[in-house]
Design a protein around this motif. Structure first.
Motif, mmCIF file in Angstrom:
data_model
loop_
_atom_site.group_PDB
_atom_site.id
_atom_site.type_symbol
_atom_site.label_atom_id
_atom_site.label_comp_id
_atom_site.label_asym_id
_atom_site.label_seq_id
_atom_site.Cartn_x
_atom_site.Cartn_y
_atom_site.Cartn_z
ATOM 1 N N ARG A 86 50.113 -6.563 -11.116
ATOM 2 C CA ARG A 86 50.483 -5.720 -12.226
ATOM 3 C C ARG A 86 51.670 -6.195 -13.131
ATOM 4 O O ARG A 86 53.081 -6.475 -13.052
ATOM 5 C CB ARG A 86 51.008 -4.855 -11.746
ATOM 6 N N VAL A 142 50.714 -1.532 -17.263
ATOM 7 C CA VAL A 142 51.774 0.359 -17.637
ATOM 8 C C VAL A 142 52.960 0.164 -18.567
ATOM 9 O O VAL A 142 53.501 -0.781 -18.594
ATOM 10 C CB VAL A 142 52.641 0.639 -17.085
ATOM 11 N N TRP A 143 52.292 0.992 -19.740
ATOM 12 C CA TRP A 143 52.551 0.667 -20.558
ATOM 13 C C TRP A 143 54.372 1.875 -21.045
ATOM 14 O O TRP A 143 54.173 2.742 -19.819
ATOM 15 C CB TRP A 143 51.503 1.333 -21.886
ATOM 16 N N SER A 144 55.534 1.538 -21.215
ATOM 17 C CA SER A 144 56.658 2.563 -21.055
ATOM 18 C C SER A 144 56.188 3.838 -22.086
ATOM 19 O O SER A 144 57.978 4.229 -22.642
ATOM 20 C CB SER A 144 57.658 1.588 -20.378
ATOM 21 N N THR A 188 44.995 0.141 -16.185
ATOM 22 C CA THR A 188 45.523 -0.087 -15.408
ATOM 23 C C THR A 188 46.480 -1.382 -14.950
ATOM 24 O O THR A 188 47.675 -1.011 -13.836
ATOM 25 C CB THR A 188 45.080 0.083 -14.075
ATOM 26 N N GLU A 211 54.285 -3.943 -16.316
ATOM 27 C CA GLU A 211 54.486 -3.051 -16.016
ATOM 28 C C GLU A 211 56.360 -2.722 -17.124
ATOM 29 O O GLU A 211 57.270 -3.646 -17.217
ATOM 30 C CB GLU A 211 55.555 -2.152 -15.218
#
Length: 641
Positions: A363, A584-586, A581, A365
């Protein structure tokens, strides 16, 4: 790969000597003597006691010695440590033939023979000279320039870099110099560690550490009075160097040299042109639509590409591109990037990371930066592998390389200056993969490299003749030899011709050309797709699956705009699309496809630079709180083969 996995298990097990599994590979002892010379060079003698894995036979070991480093974070400038006078022996009787080869920013001393094996515990003695290692330092601890004389001369050297994955039980370094050291320091541990190891000043100075785990660096620092040395300075170079060729008028002309000088580039052009025409052009299936491959008949014979009824093979011509609505079957984004430009670029490796995330292996992020839309770093988290998913060798090496010494969670920035050697190994595996798939008959990198190396050799011979050989020949012939200029220039031009045309010698097979046509057709789809062509129920999956390919093609923004239109249409139809998913966008706002694609593009650009970065060296003092493990110049790593 075995060494990487062993190193990871040992780091997780703990730092004690008992942490190594019985029979594991490692150095029982590394004993080095550094003899500093008044000109700033360093003569190195290493005595390495190497323990090969129990029950395994290997050819030998290798040592990667860093010779090129960034300098003061300046673009297009680097510090160079010339490596000369290499010699190898084995007191224990192991095969000690060796060769020195380029390995990115390092020179690799590869010891052993491909036709011989060794095992057990062996001792190797390796000696070489590194030039321009010492740093001139002013009284306030800054690098001395031509206008500021040095107060001290300093050795700030990485005995090992953090990419040394071999465990070392005991490390001992002795530094001899024209004068006694006034101050010494020693650091060991991961890059940036300020943990001090044992050191004592004097003549000689002594340093020791151990045990050192996989990934631990070691740096030694020693300060000497400047009066004991000559004009010491680092060798800092630009990315390219200009040179001029002069000539001297002389009445006598050597006819043979003039003929060779004029004929060499003509001959090179004729030979290389013929080779490019007959061997350097891509093969294609005759009589088949571009992008299609012949289907073997039952039993594996007949109308297949090699069967009596199969299509013929022709060379040359440009592929006719027809829109393909899917990527070539079974062809990953990194492979698409490699087949298109015949090069395994870092962007192809970066796209592979994104593809692994899409497929559920990790993942990505974003870490929130200082501003609303500022991204400074990304967190990569390794996930349990999906069921029935098989990774290709280069994909497995990439996944293991990212998480090799840092557990299952790593910041992208932590890979800076430590991943370059892993990147080289991954790129080699990508080239091997295109050969395994039958797209090339041999590695395109090897095909180009062999011819371009020949071009460099010819050009160097011409340069040597211009600057060194011509006066010697003139002396032999009694003077008046001006043909040497013509011959030298002719060889230089011939070398350039071989180098340029040699870059076109990586020819695809007919199957490779078919895959290329499919890949270009899929690129056409990504750049022309309209929102109305994409069904809502498939949209989210298609966006993620195709985004790594869009990154390779450089059309991620176009692909994102298409899906922004799809999302708006789906929202209006009360069928909102699910966001990915795996990324992951901030951002503070709810993410959309455009923001996801923008973040992925930024990740790709940043990771490409991170993967290729090598440690820098400023020449500043290692004392005064600025020293740390891996913070010096040079460095090394090891392994067996």
């Amino acid at each position: 790969m075995f060494a990487v996995l062993v190193g990871l298990l040992l780091v997780l097990a703990g730092p004690a000597g008992s942490a190594r599994a019985a029979g594991g590979e490692g150095m029982d002892a590394f004993v080095a003597a550094y003899d500093l010379q008044s000109d700033g060079s360093m003569k190195v003698t290493e005595t390495i006691t190497w323990r090969f894995p129990t029950g395994q036979q290997q050819h030998g070991i290798f040592r990667n010695i860093v010779v090129r480093m960034g300098y003061d974070n300046q673009e297009n400038r680097y510090r160079y440590f010339d490596l000369t006078d290499v010699a190898v022996s084995s007191p224990s009787g192991a095969p000690d033939t060796f060769r020195v080869i380029d390995n990115g920013a390092a020179k690799q001393i590869r010891i052993g023979s491909a036709s011989e094996y060794t095992s057990g515990t062996q001792v190797y003695k390796v000696s070489y000279t590194l030039h321009n290692v010492l740093n001139p330092i002013t009284a306030d601890g800054k690098p001395a320039t031509g206008t500021t004389p040095p107060a001290t001369v300093e050795l700030n050297y990485n005995v090992f870099g953090s990419n040394e994955l071999t465990e070392r039980d005991r490390v001992s370094v002795t530094v001899n110099a024209p004068a006694a050291a006034t101050k010494v320091l020693c650091f060991s541990g991961p890059t940036g560690s300020t943990t001090e190891c044992s050191s004592s000043p004097g003549d000689p100075s002594r340093f020791s550490a151990g045990p050192l785990a996989s990934g631990d660096a070691m740096t030694v620092v020693a300060s000497y009075p400047a009066s004991a040395f000559g004009d010491v300075r680092p060798d800092v170079r630009n990315g390219g160097a200009d040179s001029t060729v002069g000539s001297e008028a002389a009445p006598a002309v050597n006819a043979a040299a003039w003929i060779g000088g004029v004929g060499a580039p003509i001959l090179a052009l004729a030979v290389m042109g013929t080779l490019v025409w007959t061997r350097g052009r891509d093969e294609r299936y005759a009589g088949l639509t571009p992008g299609l491959s012949p289907v073997p008949s039952a039993g594996g014979s007949g109308a297949g590409p090699d069967g009596p009824g199969g299509p013929g093979i022709v060379r040359g011509g440009s592929p006719t591109v027809a829109v393909q609505f899917q990527p070539p079957k079974g062809v990953q984004p990194g492979m698409v990037g490699t087949i298109i430009d015949e090069t395994a670029n870092p962007i192809d490796v970066s796209a592979t990371v994104i593809d692994l995330a899409v497929r559920g292996f990790l993942r990505i992020e974003e870490n929130e930066g200082g501003g609303m839309f500022s991204r400074t770093d990304w967190t990569l988290t390794r996930l349990d592998p999906p069921a029935r998913e098989r990774l290709l060798p280069y994909e497995q090496s990439l996944l293991d390389g990212i998480f090799s010494t840092r557990g299952d969670v790593v910041q992208l920035s932590e890979l800076k200056n430590t991943f370059a050697s892993t990147l080289k190994a991954i790129q080699r595996q990508m080239y091997q993969e295109v050969v395994t798939r039958g797209w090339f008959r041999s590695s395109p990198q090897t095909q180009r490299g062999a011819w371009q190396a020949l071009g460099i050799v010819i050009a160097v011979l011409g340069g040597l003749l211009l600057f060194y050989g011509r006066p010697a020949i003139s002396a032999i012939l009694g003077g008046g030899f001006s043909g040497g200029v013509a011959l030298g220039v002719g060889l230089l031009l011939a070398g350039v011709i071989v180098w340029v045309l040699g870059g076109r010698m990586a020819a695809k097979t007919a199957e490779g050309s078919a895959v290329l046509a499919q890949s270009l057709g899929f690129k056409e789809y990504l750049t022309t797709a309209e929102a109305g062509q994409i069904a809502f129920e498939e949209a989210s999956n298609i966006f993620s699956r195709y985004l790594p390919y869009a990154v390779v093609f450089g059309v991620a923004d176009r692909w994102a705009r298409t899906f922004a239109d799809v999302a708006r249409a789906a929202e209006a139809a009360n069928q909102p699309l699910l966001m990915p998913t795996w990324y992951v966008w901030s951002g503070t706002a709810f993410p959309d496809f455009t923001s996801i694609a923008s973040g992925v593009e930024s990740f790709s650009t940043t990771s490409t630079g991170t993967f290729t970065s090598t440690p820098g060296s400023s020449g500043s003092s290692g004392f005064g709180g600025g020293g740390f493990s891996g913070g010096g110049g040079g460095g090394s790593s090891s392994g067996s083969w």
